[in-house]
Design an enzyme around this catalytic site. Structure first.
Site, PDB file in Angstrom:
ATOM      1  N   ASN A 281     -93.815 -10.780  14.140  1.00 27.21           N
ATOM      2  CA  ASN A 281     -93.673  -9.359  13.750  1.00 27.21           C
ATOM      3  C   ASN A 281     -92.291  -9.089  13.163  1.00 27.21           C
ATOM      4  OD1 ASN A 281     -92.479  -9.768  16.270  1.00 27.21           O
ATOM      5  ND2 ASN A 281     -92.876  -7.690  16.967  1.00 27.21           N
TER       6      ASN A 281
ATOM      7  N   HIS B 194     -92.324 -17.252  23.779  1.00 24.77           N
ATOM      8  CA  HIS B 194     -92.335 -15.883  23.246  1.00 24.77           C
ATOM      9  C   HIS B 194     -90.926 -15.392  22.950  1.00 24.77           C
ATOM     10  CE1 HIS B 194     -94.478 -11.733  23.459  1.00 24.77           C
ATOM     11  NE2 HIS B 194     -93.410 -11.663  22.701  1.00 24.77           N
TER      12      HIS B 194
ATOM     13  N   ASP C 215     -90.081 -13.098  26.092  1.00 23.24           N
ATOM     14  CA  ASP C 215     -90.212 -11.966  25.159  1.00 23.24           C
ATOM     15  C   ASP C 215     -88.825 -11.498  24.717  1.00 23.24           C
ATOM     16  OD1 ASP C 215     -91.207  -9.987  23.543  1.00 23.24           O
ATOM     17  OD2 ASP C 215     -92.114  -8.804  25.148  1.00 23.24           O
TER      18      ASP C 215
ATOM     19  N   HIS D 242     -82.196  -6.004  20.077  1.00 27.36           N
ATOM     20  CA  HIS D 242     -82.164  -4.743  19.338  1.00 27.36           C
ATOM     21  C   HIS D 242     -80.715  -4.329  19.121  1.00 27.36           C
ATOM     22  CE1 HIS D 242     -86.347  -3.621  19.024  1.00 27.36           C
ATOM     23  NE2 HIS D 242     -86.553  -3.935  20.294  1.00 27.36           N
TER      24      HIS D 242
ATOM     25  N   HIS E 288     -88.372 -13.295  19.800  1.00 27.88           N
ATOM     26  CA  HIS E 288     -88.215 -12.579  18.522  1.00 27.88           C
ATOM     27  C   HIS E 288     -86.804 -12.866  18.012  1.00 27.88           C
ATOM     28  CE1 HIS E 288     -91.892 -10.206  19.278  1.00 27.88           C
ATOM     29  NE2 HIS E 288     -91.516 -10.264  20.542  1.00 27.88           N
TER      30      HIS E 288
END
Lengths: 308, 446
Positions: free
Chosen positions: B106, B72, B318, B322, B74
């Site tokens: 996403n 997982h 995860d 950001h 991003h």
């Protein structure tokens, strides 16, 4: 005397099918001497239909029957009259046969409880569409050189089995004719118990060809299966890639069938619909003679040789 | 069956290398002791004593594990390359001992079409230091309305499908998506969150009450987890429940695995849910917003026990970079998510292994063996013939997490300022050193 309904092809025997097809063949070859003269056939369509209604109407008129149609706008059906009341009314008017199309499975069975007229199921919900399967067998017999020649042929039923009354009629009918069947569909277009018919489920039309399919029977895909609260198919592109019948599938002699209306480029590639290997036009062409035969047998004007 | 393993990493890394004297620990092959590992042409050639090779890496005092697998992550590509790229994300992964990573869909655009999948696969081949698997979207635009072209995306190189970040709000859509994914031969990674319940920004607990923050109750996760498990059981789809963070969701997973026939379910939890609690939101800092939210101590302990007992199969980070302008904000206005790759092992070793909640062997199983089986279908083991995907770790090294020391393009680690024990010294993918801090203490001897 109780007329002979045609409600379902579940449990139909080889002899039952053979009788309709033999009579239809006679009618198609021109020996049709207004057998239904003096009989009244009522078309009662609780659901929109063009080709089935027209085919039944022509079949009844060619056979000499009087025809009443309740499928028109402004009819009592349009005004919301219920199934049973409509059937009772038609019975009182002296109908000899009632041809019924209805959005709910089992409607024809209910109707038959309320009339002595012969009830012909012209499609009830996801339930049955017996005359479609009969005309399919007629077209197949024409292509393969007779009903006896269907024995052992392999048919892949492709597409939306879940919502299809056509599938629920052709599966038992084709099996009764001695054909071997497989299903080609995504799990989203099958019942959760996809093994309910005891048939193999294949993941693509390519796999059906590898399985040895002689016939690719494509079912109509409603476009709304891609959207709404219960999407079942991602796109036309992906559906056509795995479940669409393309020219390459016909190279080794397989024939394509479809109950219509066809979504060109979805269930069947546009250049295949009217190809010589396509039986789609023959299916439509078989409808009138087969339905005349069904009406003649149901009303008793053609004597059935098969024990009831 | 075609296997959509990433093709970006050559398995013919530099000729021959013997890692000497490390404590080798691999729960899958049962190895646990000091031994040498000889790597040849990208594969493990031999595991044993006194092995010789043209090059050696002296690793006395270090531990050697199978490479970690993060199911997982991003990497914000495509669309937010200012936050992370495949290059920086994979560098961060390698720095954390990860040799395989699953990229979540996403992004912007969402990975929901075959052409986007194939474009991403090409970029991975060029830019990634580690093996990277593409998770495509479970539904178009992750809107929960239309199914995606899963079969075509699989042909384009996608490994699995997921609704991560948003979840699937309609059980009817989720059921069809599971059926369709099963046909497509892809596992489904599910983000379990019910939006009618998840209306807050932190866990709806004591900390939220005192701080004056809108809370999302644990039921927001539990209701969706229950739905996912029920549908997994009915459809028979291969389902992976990601970032389990509550005691009840862990218990539900355990119940379905133990008592319901026909389920093919696995689950993970994250390093932060295993090591941090919602006390942190009392700071009101945007840094501590994450989804699912940090939970109270009791949930943290239950989730840890579930991981220890194998009810939760493995850890996934995860990893969610950001930009500072999305995190340096009041908590209510901040974007949810933490970096994960570079601190995962150290945080879990420090808090759970040294804290007594987990054995080192189980931690390695939860970071390498179990997720490795999930992505590779059992192929990954530290044994001769296997690809040399390895993590070399110094359990005695202490280090303080600092944003400027991280290889990720972003700096939003909740562990910044903390001193952790245990650090990755080197990471090898297909025999190639993709993270190498050996020079300082060990050096390669030709």
């Amino acid at each position: 005397m109780r007329a002979k309904d045609l409600l379902t092809l579940e449990g139909a025997s080889r002899a039952d099918l053979r009788e309709v097809l033999d009579l239809a063949r006679d009618y198609a070859s021109g020996t049709l001497d207004r057998p239904l003269l003096g009989k009244t056939v009522c078309l009662s369509f609780f659901e929109a239909s063009t080709r089935t209604a027209v085919s039944f109407e022509l079949a009844a008129r060619r056979a000499g029957a009087d025809v009443i149609s309740l499928s028109e706008k402004g009819s009592s059906i349009q005004k919301g009259e219920g199934l049973v009341d409509t059937i009772v009314t038609l019975d009182s008017l002296g109908a000899d046969a009632i041809v019924l199309r209805h959005p709910a499975a089992g409607a024809a069975r209910i109707a038959a409880l309320h009339t002595d007229a012969a009830v012909i199921n012209a499609g009830d919900g996801r339930g049955q569409h017996p005359t479609q399967a009969l005309l399919d067998l007629h077209a197949l017999s024409g292509r393969f050189g007779g009903f006896e020649e269907l024995e052992g042929r392999k048919v892949a039923v492709v597409g939306d089995v879940l919502h299809s009354r056509v599938a629920r009629s052709i599966i038992p009918a084709f099996q009764a004719a001695g054909m071997q069947l497989a299903i080609v569909a995504p799990s989203t277009l099958l019942p959760l118990e996809a093994g309910a018919w005891g048939l193999p489920v294949l993941p693509s039309v390519d796999d059906a060809i590898d399985w040895g399919a002689d016939v690719l029977y494509a079912l109509r895909l409603q476009k709304e299966r891609m959207t709404g609260g219960s999407p079942r198919v991602p796109s036309v592109g992906e559906y056509a890639r795995y479940y669409g019948v393309a020219r390459r599938h016909l190279e080794d002699g397989a024939v394509v069938m479809h109950p219509g209306p066809v979504n060109r480029g979805v269930e069947v590639a546009g250049d295949v619909v009217l190809d010589p290997s396509s039986l789609i036009a023959d299916q439509v062409g078989s409808g009138v003679a087969v339905r005349s035969a069904v009406l003649a047998l149901a009303t008793g004007v053609a004597r059935s040789r098969v024990a009831a | 069956m075609t296997h959509h393993a990433p093709t970006n990493i050559p398995t013919n890394g530099p000729g021959e290398l013997v890692v000497r004297g490390a404590h080798v620990l691999d729960p899958s092959s049962g190895l646990d002791g000091v031994m040498d590992v000889r790597v040849l042409e990208g594969r493990i050639a031999e595991v044993g004593k006194d092995l010789k090779g043209t090059r050696t890496l002296e690793a006395d005092g270090l531990h050697l594990f199978p490479g970690f697998v993060d199911v997982h992550a991003h990497w914000r590509t495509p669309g937010r390359e200012d936050e992370e790229t495949i290059e920086t994300g994979s560098a961060a992964a390698a720095a954390g001992g990860f040799t395989s990573v699953v990229m979540m869909p996403n992004t912007d655009p969402v990975i929901d079409r075959p052409v986007v999948v194939s474009g991403l696969v090409r970029r991975i081949e060029r830019e990634s230091r580690v093996r990277a698997y593409v998770s495509a979207a479970l539904h178009e635009g992750l809107k929960g309305e239309r199914l995606t072209e899963m079969r075509l995306m699989r042909e384009a190189g996608a490994f699995c499908v997921s609704d991560d970040g948003l979840g699937t709000q309609s059980a009817g859509v989720l059921r069809n998506a599971m059926l369709y994914a099963k046909d497509a031969g892809m596992p489904v990674i599910l983000h379990c969150e019910d939006h009618t319940l998840a209306t807050g920004v932190v866990h709806d607990g004591v900390a939220a009450a005192l701080a004056g923050l809108p809370g999302s109750p644990g039921s927001a996760e539990d209701v969706a987890t229950a739905t996912a498990l029920v549908l997994a059981a009915e459809t028979g789809a291969k389902v992976h429940v990601t970032h389990v963070s509550t005691a009840l969701s862990a218990a539900l997973v355990g119940f379905f695995k133990g008592s319901v026939s026909g389920v093919d379910v696995t689950a993970d939890t994250t390093p932060h849910h295993l090591t941090l609690t919602d006390d942190l939101v009392r700071t009101l800092e945007g840094m501590y917003r994450v989804n699912p939210p940090l939970r109270p101590e009791a949930d943290k302990l239950s989730v840890g026990e579930a991981l220890r007992d194998g009810i939760l199969d493995f850890v996934a980070t995860d990893h969610a970079p950001h930009a500072s302008e999305e995190k340096d904000l009041p908590l209510e206005e901040a974007a949810p998510g933490f970096l994960g790759h570079e601190t995962a092992f150290s945080a879990l070793y420090t808090e759970m292994v040294l804290g007594g909640g987990l054995s080192l062997e189980r931690l390695v199983g939860a970071m390498a063996s179990a997720p490795g089986r999930w992505v590779d279908d059992g192929a990954r083991r530290l044994e001769s013939g296997a690809s040399a995907d390895l993590a070399l770790v110094d359990l005695s090294e202490e280090w303080t997490v600092r944003a400027e020391g991280l290889l990720s393009r972003s700096g939003n680690s909740p562990y910044i300022g903390r001193t952790l024990k245990g650090r990755i010294v080197a990471t090898m993918v297909g025999g190639e050193l993709v993270q190498d801090r050996t020079g300082a203490r060990f050096g390669l001897r030709a």
